[in-house]
Design a protein around this motif. Structure first.
Motif, PDB file in Angstrom:
ATOM      1  N   ALA A  24       0.839  -1.205   0.000  1.00 53.95           N
ATOM      2  CA  ALA A  24       0.000   0.000   0.000  1.00 53.95           C
ATOM      3  C   ALA A  24       0.871   1.251   0.000  1.00 53.95           C
ATOM      4  N   ASP A  25       0.472   2.221  -0.792  1.00 60.25           N
ATOM      5  CA  ASP A  25       1.145   3.522  -0.857  1.00 60.25           C
ATOM      6  C   ASP A  25       0.604   4.356   0.302  1.00 60.25           C
ATOM      7  N   LYS A  26       1.453   4.719   1.231  1.00 56.76           N
ATOM      8  CA  LYS A  26       1.005   5.460   2.418  1.00 56.76           C
ATOM      9  C   LYS A  26       0.397   6.807   2.070  1.00 56.76           C
ATOM     10  N   LYS A  27       0.685   7.311   0.877  1.00 63.63           N
ATOM     11  CA  LYS A  27       0.159   8.612   0.459  1.00 63.63           C
ATOM     12  C   LYS A  27      -0.994   8.474  -0.533  1.00 63.63           C
ATOM     13  N   PHE A  28      -1.626   7.298  -0.586  1.00 60.24           N
ATOM     14  CA  PHE A  28      -2.675   7.098  -1.591  1.00 60.24           C
ATOM     15  C   PHE A  28      -3.834   8.065  -1.423  1.00 60.24           C
ATOM     16  N   ARG A  29      -4.195   8.392  -0.194  1.00 55.13           N
ATOM     17  CA  ARG A  29      -5.308   9.326   0.024  1.00 55.13           C
ATOM     18  C   ARG A  29      -4.962  10.717  -0.510  1.00 55.13           C
ATOM     19  N   GLU A  38     -14.137  13.287  -3.447  1.00 54.34           N
ATOM     20  CA  GLU A  38     -14.361  12.293  -2.399  1.00 54.34           C
ATOM     21  C   GLU A  38     -13.768  10.976  -2.884  1.00 54.34           C
ATOM     22  N   ILE A  39     -13.027  10.303  -2.021  1.00 51.68           N
ATOM     23  CA  ILE A  39     -12.416   9.037  -2.411  1.00 51.68           C
ATOM     24  C   ILE A  39     -13.492   7.951  -2.408  1.00 51.68           C
ATOM     25  N   PRO A  40     -13.681   7.262  -3.544  1.00 51.40           N
ATOM     26  CA  PRO A  40     -14.673   6.188  -3.590  1.00 51.40           C
ATOM     27  C   PRO A  40     -14.359   5.105  -2.550  1.00 51.40           C
ATOM     28  N   ALA A  41     -15.373   4.585  -1.903  1.00 55.49           N
ATOM     29  CA  ALA A  41     -15.206   3.572  -0.854  1.00 55.49           C
ATOM     30  C   ALA A  41     -14.429   2.357  -1.358  1.00 55.49           C
ATOM     31  N   LEU A  42     -14.672   1.963  -2.596  1.00 54.62           N
ATOM     32  CA  LEU A  42     -13.962   0.811  -3.157  1.00 54.62           C
ATOM     33  C   LEU A  42     -12.463   1.092  -3.233  1.00 54.62           C
ATOM     34  N   PHE A  43     -12.088   2.308  -3.636  1.00 54.70           N
ATOM     35  CA  PHE A  43     -10.670   2.677  -3.694  1.00 54.70           C
ATOM     36  C   PHE A  43     -10.060   2.633  -2.303  1.00 54.70           C
ATOM     37  N   GLU A  44     -10.773   3.159  -1.325  1.00 62.05           N
ATOM     38  CA  GLU A  44     -10.304   3.148   0.066  1.00 62.05           C
ATOM     39  C   GLU A  44     -10.064   1.703   0.519  1.00 62.05           C
ATOM     40  N   ILE A  46      -9.482  -1.048  -1.283  1.00 60.89           N
ATOM     41  CA  ILE A  46      -8.382  -1.707  -2.003  1.00 60.89           C
ATOM     42  C   ILE A  46      -7.036  -1.095  -1.649  1.00 60.89           C
ATOM     43  N   TYR A  47      -6.921   0.213  -1.797  1.00 65.12           N
ATOM     44  CA  TYR A  47      -5.608   0.851  -1.721  1.00 65.12           C
ATOM     45  C   TYR A  47      -5.105   1.072  -0.300  1.00 65.12           C
ATOM     46  N   SER A  48      -5.928   0.821   0.692  1.00 69.49           N
ATOM     47  CA  SER A  48      -5.425   0.814   2.064  1.00 69.49           C
ATOM     48  C   SER A  48      -4.713  -0.509   2.358  1.00 69.49           C
ATOM     49  N   VAL A  49      -4.921  -1.493   1.493  1.00 69.42           N
ATOM     50  CA  VAL A  49      -4.331  -2.827   1.657  1.00 69.42           C
ATOM     51  C   VAL A  49      -3.126  -3.036   0.743  1.00 69.42           C
ATOM     52  N   CYS A  50      -3.234  -2.601  -0.498  1.00 70.49           N
ATOM     53  CA  CYS A  50      -2.154  -2.815  -1.472  1.00 70.49           C
ATOM     54  C   CYS A  50      -2.200  -1.721  -2.535  1.00 70.49           C
ATOM     55  N   ASN A  51      -1.176  -1.693  -3.376  1.00 76.42           N
ATOM     56  CA  ASN A  51      -1.154  -0.717  -4.461  1.00 76.42           C
ATOM     57  C   ASN A  51      -1.290  -1.405  -5.814  1.00 76.42           C
ATOM     58  N   ARG A  70      -7.360  -6.260 -13.840  1.00 71.11           N
ATOM     59  CA  ARG A  70      -6.120  -6.072 -13.088  1.00 71.11           C
ATOM     60  C   ARG A  70      -6.337  -4.960 -12.068  1.00 71.11           C
ATOM     61  N   LEU A  71      -5.747  -5.114 -10.886  1.00 75.69           N
ATOM     62  CA  LEU A  71      -5.790  -4.042  -9.897  1.00 75.69           C
ATOM     63  C   LEU A  71      -4.766  -2.994 -10.297  1.00 75.69           C
ATOM     64  N   MET A  72      -5.239  -1.908 -10.850  1.00 71.41           N
ATOM     65  CA  MET A  72      -4.352  -0.831 -11.311  1.00 71.41           C
ATOM     66  C   MET A  72      -3.717  -0.139 -10.115  1.00 71.41           C
ATOM     67  N   GLN A  73      -2.506   0.346 -10.309  1.00 72.63           N
ATOM     68  CA  GLN A  73      -1.830   1.102  -9.269  1.00 72.63           C
ATOM     69  C   GLN A  73      -2.351   2.541  -9.272  1.00 72.63           C
ATOM     70  N   ILE A  74      -2.254   3.195  -8.119  1.00 69.71           N
ATOM     71  CA  ILE A  74      -2.764   4.559  -7.935  1.00 69.71           C
ATOM     72  C   ILE A  74      -2.282   5.495  -9.030  1.00 69.71           C
ATOM     73  N   ASP A  75      -0.998   5.474  -9.311  1.00 71.63           N
ATOM     74  CA  ASP A  75      -0.456   6.410 -10.296  1.00 71.63           C
ATOM     75  C   ASP A  75      -1.020   6.174 -11.693  1.00 71.63           C
ATOM     76  N   GLU A  76      -1.451   4.963 -11.992  1.00 72.86           N
ATOM     77  CA  GLU A  76      -2.082   4.678 -13.292  1.00 72.86           C
ATOM     78  C   GLU A  76      -3.497   5.244 -13.327  1.00 72.86           C
ATOM     79  N   ILE A  77      -4.175   5.233 -12.215  1.00 74.60           N
ATOM     80  CA  ILE A  77      -5.549   5.735 -12.162  1.00 74.60           C
ATOM     81  C   ILE A  77      -5.576   7.249 -12.328  1.00 74.60           C
ATOM     82  N   ILE A  78      -4.649   7.919 -11.662  1.00 71.26           N
ATOM     83  CA  ILE A  78      -4.656   9.385 -11.724  1.00 71.26           C
ATOM     84  C   ILE A  78      -3.868   9.865 -12.918  1.00 71.26           C
TER      85      ILE A  78
END
Length: 78
Positions: A24-29, A38-44, A46-51, A70-78
């Motif tokens: 998990a990326d500690k700075k994902f939020r 607002e951060i979607p609940a699904l993103f919260e 998933i990304y609180s557990v892994c990236n 595939r579980l996309m990484q945060i940087d790919e989503i943004i």
């Protein structure tokens, strides 16, 4: 069933899958708040557990979380 439990089940079916997930990326939020009001609940969940899974993964059998997804990484989503 929560996301962590789902990952445990995935690991039972495909031994080694969870080791291919980036930690998990500690700075994902912070990163998501720059692009979402607002951060979607699904993103919260998933990304609180892994990236997610990197695109260039060597073991292709571990690329998809669910077939075709595939579980996309945060940087790919943004």
């Amino acid at each position: 069933m929560g996301f962590k439990e789902f990952l445990e089940k995935s690991e039972e079916l495909r031994n080694g899958y969870t080791s291919t997930l980036a930690p998990a990326d500690k700075k994902f939020r912070e990163k998501l708040k720059k692009h979402f009001s607002e951060i979607p609940a699904l993103f919260e969940e998933i990304y609180s557990v892994c990236n997610g899974t990197i695109r260039e993964i060597e073991e292709q059998m571990f690329l998809d979380f669910l077939p075709g997804y595939r579980l996309m990484q945060i940087d790919e989503i943004i």
